[in-house]
Design a protein around this motif. Structure first.
Motif, mmCIF file in Angstrom:
data_model
loop_
_atom_site.group_PDB
_atom_site.id
_atom_site.type_symbol
_atom_site.label_atom_id
_atom_site.label_comp_id
_atom_site.label_asym_id
_atom_site.label_seq_id
_atom_site.Cartn_x
_atom_site.Cartn_y
_atom_site.Cartn_z
ATOM 1 N N MET A 123 53.310 27.592 89.549
ATOM 2 C CA MET A 123 52.999 28.910 89.907
ATOM 3 C C MET A 123 54.524 29.534 90.482
ATOM 4 O O MET A 123 55.204 28.808 91.446
ATOM 5 N N ARG A 124 55.017 30.612 89.806
ATOM 6 C CA ARG A 124 56.190 31.249 90.302
ATOM 7 C C ARG A 124 55.803 32.177 91.262
ATOM 8 O O ARG A 124 54.712 32.601 91.633
ATOM 9 N N ARG A 125 56.667 32.739 92.040
ATOM 10 C CA ARG A 125 56.766 33.427 93.193
ATOM 11 C C ARG A 125 55.942 34.698 92.811
ATOM 12 O O ARG A 125 55.029 35.229 93.403
ATOM 13 N N SER A 126 56.625 35.106 91.761
ATOM 14 C CA SER A 126 55.913 36.781 91.236
ATOM 15 C C SER A 126 54.242 36.390 90.971
ATOM 16 O O SER A 126 53.413 37.494 90.973
ATOM 17 N N GLU A 127 54.058 35.235 90.343
ATOM 18 C CA GLU A 127 52.687 34.888 89.966
ATOM 19 C C GLU A 127 51.969 35.020 91.486
ATOM 20 O O GLU A 127 50.608 35.316 91.490
ATOM 21 N N PHE A 128 52.486 34.460 92.287
ATOM 22 C CA PHE A 128 51.830 34.080 93.733
ATOM 23 C C PHE A 128 51.320 35.516 94.235
ATOM 24 O O PHE A 128 50.368 35.735 94.563
ATOM 25 N N LEU A 129 52.564 36.301 94.182
ATOM 26 C CA LEU A 129 52.395 37.827 94.810
ATOM 27 C C LEU A 129 51.299 38.475 94.194
ATOM 28 O O LEU A 129 50.490 39.328 94.523
ATOM 29 N N ARG A 130 51.361 38.273 92.815
ATOM 30 C CA ARG A 130 50.197 39.026 92.010
ATOM 31 C C ARG A 130 48.846 38.560 92.305
ATOM 32 O O ARG A 130 47.992 39.285 92.068
ATOM 33 N N ALA A 131 48.571 37.176 92.338
ATOM 34 C CA ALA A 131 47.489 36.507 92.534
ATOM 35 C C ALA A 131 46.931 37.176 94.107
ATOM 36 O O ALA A 131 45.772 37.384 93.967
ATOM 37 N N VAL A 132 47.928 37.085 94.877
ATOM 38 C CA VAL A 132 47.372 37.656 96.344
ATOM 39 C C VAL A 132 46.841 38.915 96.189
ATOM 40 O O VAL A 132 45.806 39.624 96.724
ATOM 41 N N GLU A 133 47.352 39.851 95.506
ATOM 42 C CA GLU A 133 47.347 41.323 95.553
ATOM 43 C C GLU A 133 45.846 41.275 94.716
ATOM 44 O O GLU A 133 44.947 42.320 95.000
ATOM 45 N N ASP A 134 45.586 40.616 93.401
ATOM 46 C CA ASP A 134 44.473 40.689 92.688
ATOM 47 C C ASP A 134 43.229 40.379 93.496
ATOM 48 O O ASP A 134 42.225 40.789 93.381
ATOM 49 N N GLU A 135 43.367 39.120 94.246
ATOM 50 C CA GLU A 135 42.462 38.543 95.065
ATOM 51 C C GLU A 135 41.990 39.420 96.332
ATOM 52 O O GLU A 135 40.856 39.535 96.720
ATOM 53 N N PHE A 136 42.997 40.101 96.998
ATOM 54 C CA PHE A 136 42.788 40.706 98.137
ATOM 55 C C PHE A 136 43.556 42.052 98.090
ATOM 56 O O PHE A 136 44.443 42.544 98.846
#
Length: 74
Positions: free
Chosen positions: A1-14
């Motif tokens: 998981m890349r940093r950009s994917e992580f940030l996108r995942a956090v925004e999508d989930e929360f």
């Protein structure tokens, strides 16, 4: 998981809470760091994502692959 994917995942989930979760929520599995501090310390984004999911009780079915971009169509 890349940093950009992580940030996108956090925004999508929360949605709407991602900034406060990244900056304020202390994550026990990360030695008491926030997600922002853990990223700055060089911890893998995947480990931070899983720690955040555990802390926020995200079902396992939503933990894998969130934040990834869809493959490009050829």
């Amino acid at each position: 998981m890349r940093r950009s994917e992580f940030l996108r995942a956090v925004e999508d989930e929360f949605p709407g809470r991602s900034s406060s979760l990244l900056n304020d929520l202390v994550l026990s599995p990360l030695s008491g760091r926030t997600a922002k501090e853990a990223l700055a310390a060089g911890l893998p984004p995947r480990d931070i994502w899983l720690a955040l999911c555990t802390e926020m009780e995200v079902p396992e079915s939503r933990r894998y692959g969130v934040g990834r971009l869809e493959p490009r169509k050829r």
